[in-house]
Design an enzyme around this catalytic site. Structure first.
Site, short mmCIF file in Angstrom:
data_model
loop_
_atom_site.label_atom_id
_atom_site.label_comp_id
_atom_site.label_asym_id
_atom_site.label_seq_id
_atom_site.Cartn_x
_atom_site.Cartn_y
_atom_site.Cartn_z
N ARG A 22 -6.92 -6.05 16.95
CA ARG A 22 -6.32 -4.76 16.10
C ARG A 22 -7.89 -4.22 15.84
NH1 ARG A 22 -4.28 -5.37 11.12
NH2 ARG A 22 -4.00 -3.17 11.21
N ARG A 57 0.89 -1.15 -0.03
CA ARG A 57 -0.09 0.06 -0.04
C ARG A 57 0.88 1.14 0.11
NH1 ARG A 57 -4.79 -1.19 4.35
NH2 ARG A 57 -3.43 -2.58 5.28
#
Length: 459
Positions: free
Chosen positions: A438, A161
């Site tokens: 997370r 990314r």
């Protein structure tokens, strides 16, 4: 200098800003951020075959909370966020903001952040490597302090990314950017200035970073081909409440007129549409009936459309979302991930798990990230019939899934394994559940509350 080359490591970087001793900083910090729910080597054990029935409360959106927290770097006044989820990613960003000088206090789901002074413009590798969204501090620090040094981000392994779009846009706004030894260094000695930025591809992170930076830039910034995710609208509404001038909220063209300073505000974080979608899918695969309290159907409209095609009832009810698949077969349907309002990439793995139990075949195509099929081998271990063809996966429904030891590779892949395990015969043990921590708050408690047999166990 070509920023695309910079993002691969060409350029120059200076030394880090030296922090004051910890004891001089911690007196100002009222601790109370979220903690992870267990050791990183914990596992989740699920005995499948039990329909989910009842109500699940949907928490604040992680993907909205992170850029909102970064907005605290734009002002010396207090930013108060409510409906804050208790997640490991929130903890990670809190630690990063703290070392930048943000004072914080937390009570229940209320988080007070005050960036009276930025005491360090460096975001170090040891913090940024834990989460890709940490790069969101780059724009705000550069806009306010006129310099920033940020480690190239890390995070879960679902493909590259790159931050090229962030860096190119900031360069257009007058920043001098170099990258070397894994660090982005940016300077704008006279401050950032407005620019007309056309993103060559839709990027949520780049849109957020440049939106944050543009609020304090001199003049007008126009963002074309901006991402339209609800989390970006949530950020824009908060920034407007802080004194920013933003037009076009919710569209792919944002116009930001920079102001001299922003002030504090109180903002409620939107509900987590990915959490809502995940539990909607979990309800469907088990043949249950669940009300997702606080969820917004318009945030998961693309998923709802596909679920209805597959034979699932999903609609608005009592201020939330009602999901039901009692006594009906699942039907295989195709889906392709696209930027919002299309089908979300963050629900692709979960939807694939659902399709493993559908009648017929379905083709799922991933267009946002490469390497986002890492859950496939683990689903196959449970008896799923999946064949990969480049960026597409052909899923043929099977009569049953069987419990097996499996391993999570990333956040959303973990959720797909949980969903499959809820429908599987026998017991499934999922390793590396720190990925789940997370992004999913109190997952075991929420699932057991609607009838699932789930427990967390040590390695």
């Amino acid at each position: 200098m070509d920023v695309e080359l910079l993002a691969r490591g060409d350029g120059h970087a200076h030394g880090p800003v030296v922090l004051p001793p910890a004891e001089e900083r911690t007196e100002k910090v009222l601790r109370g951020p979220a903690k992870t729910t267990g050791p990183v080597m914990d596992k989740i054990r699920i005995r499948g075959g039990r329909p989910l029935n009842g109500t699940i409360a949907i928490g604040g959106a992680k993907n909205a909370a992170l850029p909102l927290m970064a907005a605290s770097l734009l002002t010396d006044q207090k930013l108060t966020l409510t409906n804050v989820p208790e997640l490991a990613d929130i903890e990670t960003l809190l630690r990063l903001l703290e070392q930048h000088g943000v004072e914080m206090s937390r009570e229940n789901r209320r988080l007070d952040l005050t960036g009276s002074e930025i005491i360090s413009t460096t975001a170090p590798y040891e913090l940024v490597r834990k989460m890709r969204a940490s790069v969101l501090v780059l724009g705000p620090i550069l806009a306010r302090a006129h310099q920033a040094k940020v480690s190239l981000p890390g995070g879960c392994a679902i493909g590259a990314r790159p931050v090229d779009l962030h860096l190119k846009a900031l360069t257009q706004m007058g920043a001098d950017i170099t990258v070397e030894q894994g660090y982005i260094e940016a300077q704008a000695k006279n401050g950032l200035r407005g620019a007309h930025i056309v993103f060559p591809q839709v990027s949520v992170g780049a849109t957020e970073n440049i939106l944050l930076a543009a609020t304090l830039a001199e003049g007008e910034t126009i963002l074309e081909n901006a991402a339209r995710e609800p989390e970006i609208s949530d950020l824009a509404h908060c920034l407007i409440a802080m004194g920013a001038q933003i037009e076009g909220v919710g569209s792919d063209r944002l116009t930001i007129t920079g102001v001299k300073a922003l002030h504090g505000t109180t903002h409620a974080i939107m509900p987590d549409r990915i959490e809502a979608g995940t539990y909607a899918i979990a309800t469907a695969i088990t043949g249950g009936t669940v009300e997702l309290e606080g969820a917004r159907l318009d945030h998961i409209d693309a998923l709802a459309h596909k679920m209805r095609e597959a034979g699932v009832t999903i609609d608005e009810r009592n201020g939330g979302v009602f999901v039901n698949r009692a006594n009906r077969d699942l039907i295989g349907v195709d889906a392709m991930t696209e930027p919002f309002p299309g089908f979300p990439t963050d629900l692709q793995a979960q939807f694939m798990a659902l399709m493993t139990r559908a009648k017929g075949a379905s083709m799922l195509t991933e267009t946002i990230f490469e390497n986002r099929f890492m859950h496939v081998p683990e689903l196959q271990r449970m008896g799923a019939n999946i064949n990969l063809h480049g960026s597409s996966a052909m899923v043929r429904g099977v009569g049953k899934l069987t419990g097996a030891p499996v391993m999570a590779s990333d956040l959303r892949a973990s959720a797909s394994l949980v969903i499959a395990a809820l429908a599987a015969e026998g017991e499934t043990e999922i390793a590396r559940v720190y990925h789940l921590d997370r992004g999913y708050e109190c997952l075991e408690q929420k699932l057991t509350g609607v009838g699932a047999e789930v427990e967390r166990v040590g390695d």
